[in-house]
Design an enzyme around this catalytic site. Sequence first.
Site, PDB file in Angstrom:
ATOM      1  N   ASN A  32     -66.606  15.302 -30.784  1.00 48.70           N
ATOM      2  CA  ASN A  32     -65.970  16.437 -31.030  1.00 48.70           C
ATOM      3  C   ASN A  32     -66.450  17.314 -32.497  1.00 48.70           C
ATOM      4  O   ASN A  32     -66.288  16.607 -33.494  1.00 48.70           O
ATOM      5  CB  ASN A  32     -64.294  16.206 -31.190  1.00 48.70           C
ATOM      6  CG  ASN A  32     -63.557  17.148 -31.641  1.00 48.70           C
ATOM      7  OD1 ASN A  32     -64.113  18.412 -31.614  1.00 48.70           O
ATOM      8  ND2 ASN A  32     -62.283  17.110 -31.661  1.00 48.70           N
ATOM      9  N   ARG A  35     -66.517  17.878 -26.646  1.00 55.51           N
ATOM     10  CA  ARG A  35     -65.496  18.646 -26.308  1.00 55.51           C
ATOM     11  C   ARG A  35     -66.032  20.277 -26.862  1.00 55.51           C
ATOM     12  O   ARG A  35     -66.672  20.412 -27.785  1.00 55.51           O
ATOM     13  CB  ARG A  35     -64.233  18.211 -27.653  1.00 55.51           C
ATOM     14  CG  ARG A  35     -63.388  19.436 -27.686  1.00 55.51           C
ATOM     15  CD  ARG A  35     -62.318  18.958 -28.388  1.00 55.51           C
ATOM     16  NE  ARG A  35     -61.151  20.142 -28.383  1.00 55.51           N
ATOM     17  CZ  ARG A  35     -59.806  19.668 -28.987  1.00 55.51           C
ATOM     18  NH1 ARG A  35     -59.748  18.695 -29.813  1.00 55.51           N
ATOM     19  NH2 ARG A  35     -58.993  20.831 -28.916  1.00 55.51           N
ATOM     20  N   HIS A  92     -56.472  23.987 -25.853  1.00 57.16           N
ATOM     21  CA  HIS A  92     -55.609  22.805 -25.803  1.00 57.16           C
ATOM     22  C   HIS A  92     -55.664  22.454 -24.300  1.00 57.16           C
ATOM     23  O   HIS A  92     -54.691  21.584 -24.147  1.00 57.16           O
ATOM     24  CB  HIS A  92     -54.118  22.858 -26.323  1.00 57.16           C
ATOM     25  CG  HIS A  92     -54.102  23.212 -27.904  1.00 57.16           C
ATOM     26  ND1 HIS A  92     -52.931  24.195 -28.233  1.00 57.16           N
ATOM     27  CD2 HIS A  92     -54.892  22.725 -28.847  1.00 57.16           C
ATOM     28  CE1 HIS A  92     -53.150  23.941 -29.554  1.00 57.16           C
ATOM     29  NE2 HIS A  92     -54.044  23.611 -30.015  1.00 57.16           N
ATOM     30  N   ARG A 146     -51.298  30.043 -38.810  1.00 58.63           N
ATOM     31  CA  ARG A 146     -51.579  31.264 -37.909  1.00 58.63           C
ATOM     32  C   ARG A 146     -50.324  31.723 -37.500  1.00 58.63           C
ATOM     33  O   ARG A 146     -49.074  31.185 -37.117  1.00 58.63           O
ATOM     34  CB  ARG A 146     -52.254  30.669 -36.562  1.00 58.63           C
ATOM     35  CG  ARG A 146     -53.748  30.344 -37.162  1.00 58.63           C
ATOM     36  CD  ARG A 146     -54.393  29.686 -35.604  1.00 58.63           C
ATOM     37  NE  ARG A 146     -54.534  28.358 -35.820  1.00 58.63           N
ATOM     38  CZ  ARG A 146     -55.176  27.356 -34.667  1.00 58.63           C
ATOM     39  NH1 ARG A 146     -55.174  27.856 -33.307  1.00 58.63           N
ATOM     40  NH2 ARG A 146     -55.461  26.179 -34.967  1.00 58.63           N
ATOM     41  N   GLU A 155     -56.593  13.553 -25.975  1.00 60.16           N
ATOM     42  CA  GLU A 155     -57.937  14.456 -25.658  1.00 60.16           C
ATOM     43  C   GLU A 155     -58.939  13.544 -25.351  1.00 60.16           C
ATOM     44  O   GLU A 155     -59.620  14.322 -24.390  1.00 60.16           O
ATOM     45  CB  GLU A 155     -57.681  15.564 -26.546  1.00 60.16           C
ATOM     46  CG  GLU A 155     -56.622  16.245 -26.747  1.00 60.16           C
ATOM     47  CD  GLU A 155     -56.339  17.498 -27.678  1.00 60.16           C
ATOM     48  OE1 GLU A 155     -55.936  17.110 -28.776  1.00 60.16           O
ATOM     49  OE2 GLU A 155     -56.785  18.642 -27.683  1.00 60.16           O
TER      50      GLU A 155
END
Length: 399
Positions: A7, A90, A179, A240, A385
């Site tokens: 990743n 990823r 996601h 955010r 993940e």
Amino acid sequence: MKILVVNAGSSSLKYQLFDMDTEKVIVKGGCERIGIRGSKLTHKTDKGETDIEKDMPNHKVAMQLVLEALVHPEYGVIKSMSEIDAVGHRVLHSGGDFDGSVLLTDEVLAICKKNAELGPLHMPANILGIEACREVMPDTPMGLVFDTAFHSTMPPHAYMYAIDYDDYKNYKIRKYGFHGTSHKYVSQEAIKYLGGKAEGTKIVTCHLGGGSSVSAVKDGKCADTSMGFTPLAGVPMGTRSGDIDPAVLEFLAAKKNYSMLDCINYLNKQCGVAGVSGVSSDFRDLTKAAAEGNERAKLALDLFAYGVKKYIGSYAAAMNGLDCLVFTAGIGENTWQVRKAICEDMDFFGIKIDDKRNEEKNNGAIREITAKGSKVRVLVIPTNEELVIARETKELLGK
Ligand code: ADP
């Protein structure tokens, strides 16, 4: 079979090596501060942690150091690189060009490069990671697993924005969702937990972490999700803003003398619960400050929970019902106060949680926090993940 999951971020490269016969992690680690002074590799096995401080001017050097660590005579875990059967990467964005994971080819890489503009914060780093890996292990097959892929089953009326159709066609401006590996993993775990049959299930998955998103999963497939063209949309997040009236941009630009890029940076980095509270983007700090009476921390938590609650309600409407609500990721798995606030006053939808079970600590396993008489089952499921990326890569090898 051994699969290495990679990743790559702009200045980081995280990795996990899986034994796919047992699905156990053999080693995990990461390089920090790539291209910045003071770079470091941390390598964790059952036996302990090794820190290697070495200059990493770029991702290729970082990848080389990772491979050296994996085969190191003292703290390594394999004898030679040939023991790694495949690498799973990823990748943020499929740009709508792939609706599932793919094996890396020159053509696939070219498509990823074309789509880099859709994820300017992540895609260039993901591509650097892929290229670095390819250079140091040219003969090892590589799978690309996209954050957007799980959402490719959304119907057009869910992923389209109400904009000029030609602009959607020409510039690929639409909702993609992110996601995806996490929403896929926890919804599949929930389906297994509920009895194993995907058909007929209506699940809302809440991935609440540094970035947060909520998905509607019907019959095991994504029907809608809260993030959009970029991971800035949807519920409020750590830093955010989440959904906001786009006209604010022009107003803000005029008031603060911001360029368009300044505005987007502001919405990505200076807003969310950090901006509202003035305390932190970290929910551990926020819950502590709120408990000590900090009103703005309390407001930030309320605003976050309200944002998630509204998505749950709208997805129950979109699916014409709800059987199961799933919480996952850093906040979803650990911050009971947030789960409580989200589920409060949701009995209209048939959601009731058991306070005592909700307050129990995360133990790494699936926990059901449903109260007696609740129509909707409420689950806390630790996400994984990396395991999804390893599984998908293994599947690609079999094809
Ligand atoms: P990301 O991977 O998107 O950076 P995470 O899924 O790790 O984010 O979630 C980070 C958030 O989870 C932080 O706001 C943090 O406060 C919250 N959190 C709460 N409790 C814990 C905990 N025990 N361990 C890790 N994160 C936690």
